[in-house]
Scaffold this active site. Structure first.
Site, PDB file in Angstrom:
ATOM      1  N   HIS A 149     -11.905   2.463 -12.468  1.00 45.97           N
ATOM      2  CA  HIS A 149     -13.002   1.736 -11.811  1.00 45.97           C
ATOM      3  C   HIS A 149     -14.328   2.034 -12.513  1.00 45.97           C
ATOM      4  O   HIS A 149     -15.121   1.121 -12.779  1.00 45.97           O
ATOM      5  CB  HIS A 149     -13.134   2.150 -10.338  1.00 45.97           C
ATOM      6  CG  HIS A 149     -11.993   1.775  -9.477  1.00 45.97           C
ATOM      7  ND1 HIS A 149     -11.377   2.680  -8.641  1.00 45.97           N
ATOM      8  CD2 HIS A 149     -11.349   0.593  -9.298  1.00 45.97           C
ATOM      9  CE1 HIS A 149     -10.408   2.063  -7.981  1.00 45.97           C
ATOM     10  NE2 HIS A 149     -10.367   0.801  -8.366  1.00 45.97           N
ATOM     11  N   ARG A 163      -5.607  -4.720 -15.835  1.00 47.93           N
ATOM     12  CA  ARG A 163      -4.848  -3.660 -16.481  1.00 47.93           C
ATOM     13  C   ARG A 163      -3.647  -4.216 -17.234  1.00 47.93           C
ATOM     14  O   ARG A 163      -3.316  -3.746 -18.294  1.00 47.93           O
ATOM     15  CB  ARG A 163      -4.356  -2.649 -15.441  1.00 47.93           C
ATOM     16  CG  ARG A 163      -5.464  -1.853 -14.808  1.00 47.93           C
ATOM     17  CD  ARG A 163      -4.922  -0.995 -13.717  1.00 47.93           C
ATOM     18  NE  ARG A 163      -4.298  -1.868 -12.712  1.00 47.93           N
ATOM     19  CZ  ARG A 163      -4.022  -1.533 -11.484  1.00 47.93           C
ATOM     20  NH1 ARG A 163      -4.267  -0.328 -11.081  1.00 47.93           N
ATOM     21  NH2 ARG A 163      -3.494  -2.382 -10.633  1.00 47.93           N
ATOM     22  N   SER A 185      -5.174   3.279  -8.009  1.00 49.60           N
ATOM     23  CA  SER A 185      -5.500   4.129  -6.860  1.00 49.60           C
ATOM     24  C   SER A 185      -4.246   4.506  -6.077  1.00 49.60           C
ATOM     25  O   SER A 185      -4.097   5.649  -5.629  1.00 49.60           O
ATOM     26  CB  SER A 185      -6.485   3.414  -5.932  1.00 49.60           C
ATOM     27  OG  SER A 185      -7.736   3.276  -6.546  1.00 49.60           O
TER      28      SER A 185
END
Length: 163
Positions: A17, A95, A133
């Site tokens: 992030h 990603r 995450s």
């Protein structure tokens, strides 16, 4: 003033992030980090903690880049949040190819709702592409070392959470 919105749950804030936030600062004068209130996901950290992590980790970055960075909780449609904060650009990190398929659909829907708000994709740095995450939380929950994926302060919060 160029205003961008970078939305997510940030549960927790990762180095991936922060990589996207850093590069987004080169594109905007003000970057709003939209912290999604998603009751269905059942976040590990309460909203207040996620906002605090973002504010703490981004303060020096904002000073260094000259970009105003603010955390902004939201629970409405992303496009409505963008309008609320005056954003003309939504920043999204990618990603992998799997991310693109989902994001492609979202862009189409958002453009149908408001074609004046552009979506910009930033590829995650190669060293950060595997960071998610969800995986960071799992590693921390099982007692693994997450120091390669989050800042020391976020690592400490994760360790405390699972102690």
């Amino acid at each position: 003033m160029r205003i961008g919105l970078y939305p997510g749950t940030f549960d927790p804030l990762t180095l991936g992030h922060i990589d996207i936030i850093t590069r987004a600062c080169a594109l905007v004068d003000r970057l709003v980090i939209g912290v999604a209130i998603n009751r269905d996901k059942g976040p590990l950290f309460p909203l207040e903690d996620r906002v605090a992590m973002i504010e703490a980790e981004c303060a020096a970055l904002g000073a260094r880049t000259g970009t105003e960075i603010v955390a902004h909780p939201f629970e409405n449609l992303l496009i409505d949040c963008a309008r609320d904060v005056g954003a003309t650009m939504i920043v999204r990190g990618l990603r992998a190819v799997a991310d693109f398929e989902y994001e492609f659909q979202m862009v189409g829907m958002n453009r149908a709702l408001d074609s004046s708000i552009e979506t910009v994709f930033l590829m995650a740095d190669a060293r950060r592409q595997a960071i998610a995450s969800r995986l960071v939380k799992e590693i921390a929950r099982l007692g693994g070392d997450v120091s390669s994926f989050v800042t020391p302060a976020v690592r400490d919060r994760l360790v405390a959470r699972f102690a």
